[in-house]
Design an enzyme around this catalytic site. Sequence first.
Site, mmCIF file in Angstrom:
data_model
loop_
_atom_site.group_PDB
_atom_site.id
_atom_site.type_symbol
_atom_site.label_atom_id
_atom_site.label_comp_id
_atom_site.label_asym_id
_atom_site.label_seq_id
_atom_site.Cartn_x
_atom_site.Cartn_y
_atom_site.Cartn_z
ATOM 1 N N HIS A 113 11.942 1.528 2.258
ATOM 2 C CA HIS A 113 11.509 0.401 2.396
ATOM 3 C C HIS A 113 12.388 -0.693 3.589
ATOM 4 C CE1 HIS A 113 8.439 -0.359 -0.578
ATOM 5 N NE2 HIS A 113 9.343 0.047 -1.523
ATOM 6 N N GLY A 121 0.600 -1.106 0.004
ATOM 7 C CA GLY A 121 0.197 -0.016 -0.075
ATOM 8 C C GLY A 121 0.763 1.296 -0.013
ATOM 9 N N SER A 138 0.488 -9.269 -5.085
ATOM 10 C CA SER A 138 0.941 -8.294 -5.570
ATOM 11 C C SER A 138 2.175 -8.329 -6.146
ATOM 12 C CB SER A 138 0.312 -7.124 -4.347
ATOM 13 O OG SER A 138 0.562 -5.788 -5.006
#
Length: 330
Positions: free
Chosen positions: A144, A73, A174
Site C-alpha cells: 500500500h 480494488g 468503501s
Amino acid sequence: METKNSLEHHQPSDSPKPSLDQEPSRRFWDILDLHKWEGFWYSTGHLEGTKDLQAHHESRDDDIVLASSIKTGTTWLKALCFCIMQGQKGADKGKDGEKEEEEDDPLLKNHPTFYVQTIESKNYAKNSTVDLSAMPSPRLFHTHIPYSALPESMKKSNCKIVYITRNANDTLVSMWHFFNTVRTPEQGPYPFDKAFESFCDGVHPYGPFFDHVLEYWEESLKKPEKILFLRYEEMKRDPKEEVKKLASFLGRPFANDEELEKVLWRCSLDRLKNLEVNKNGLTSVGMPRSSFFRLGVVGDWKNNLSNEMQEKLDQMTKMKLENTGLELEK
C-alpha cells in the site's frame, strides 16, 4: 489494514520501533494512530514495516508487486493475479470435470490476502531481518505504500508493478464501511461528515489519496513496460479486455477464451463474497474476512455523499488531476 486490536500484532517487543517524536501524529477515526512521514500518513506498525522494507528488501527481476491505496480494488486484484500466476488447473477437464476443478481451487480454502500478503504489514513489520529468499520465483507481493517510499531495489530492478485505483468518491465510501467493521457497538459508525473531511485533508492510512495515485500514474507514463496502471471502473466495465491485458503484462497470456472466462469466474466479487471461507473469521491482520467484500459496484457514493460533498470532492479531483492526463470516472 491493521486495526486497534491488531496493532500489537505488528509490534513485537524485540523489534526496534522507529523514532516518531518528530513526526506529526493524528488519531484516525478513534481506532488508529497515524504518523506523517515523507508526505504520507502511516499507522505505527506500517511505518515500521515501510522503513524495514526500505532498509532490507532485495528485489528480483521476476518479482511482481501489486500496489494500491486502500479500498481501490486490492482484494480483487490479488485474486486475479494469484490465479493468473498459478495457471489453470484442470483447464482441460471440460464440463464433466467442473466439480473436481472447483475443488482444486485454492480460493476455496483461503482468503486472497493469504496468498498475496501485503509486504510492509506481514513480511517486514514483524521482523526487520525477515528472509524472503526462500520464496520460489516469481514472487508475488502487495504493498500500500506510495511509489516514493518503495525500496530502491524495487525501483531499479526489472520487477513488474501493477497499480490499481478507483474514483475518490467510491474509495471514500468503501473506506468508511471498511473501518466501521472494527469499531465497537458502543462507538457505532464513525460520523460520515468527519470521515469526509479527514479524507479531503488526506489524513487516512497511506493518504493523501491523490498524491498516492499520481505518483504511480506519473511513473507508469515513464516506464509503461514496468508499471501497469489499472482503473477499477474500467475493469468493471470491460473485465475481459482488462484482465487479458493484465495477464499479458504478467507474462502469462491466456491460451484461449476458456482460460480467461475461468479466471473471471473464480475471481468474481460475487463468488468470492459468497465463499464460506470469506464469510466468517478474521484475516491475519485482525480484519473480518467479510469486510473485504461488500458491494464492489461503481457509483455507490451516490448513497452517501450530499450534493455539497459531491461538489467539493469533484472540484478537488479536477484540481488534483488537471494537466496530468489521468481521468477517474465515477
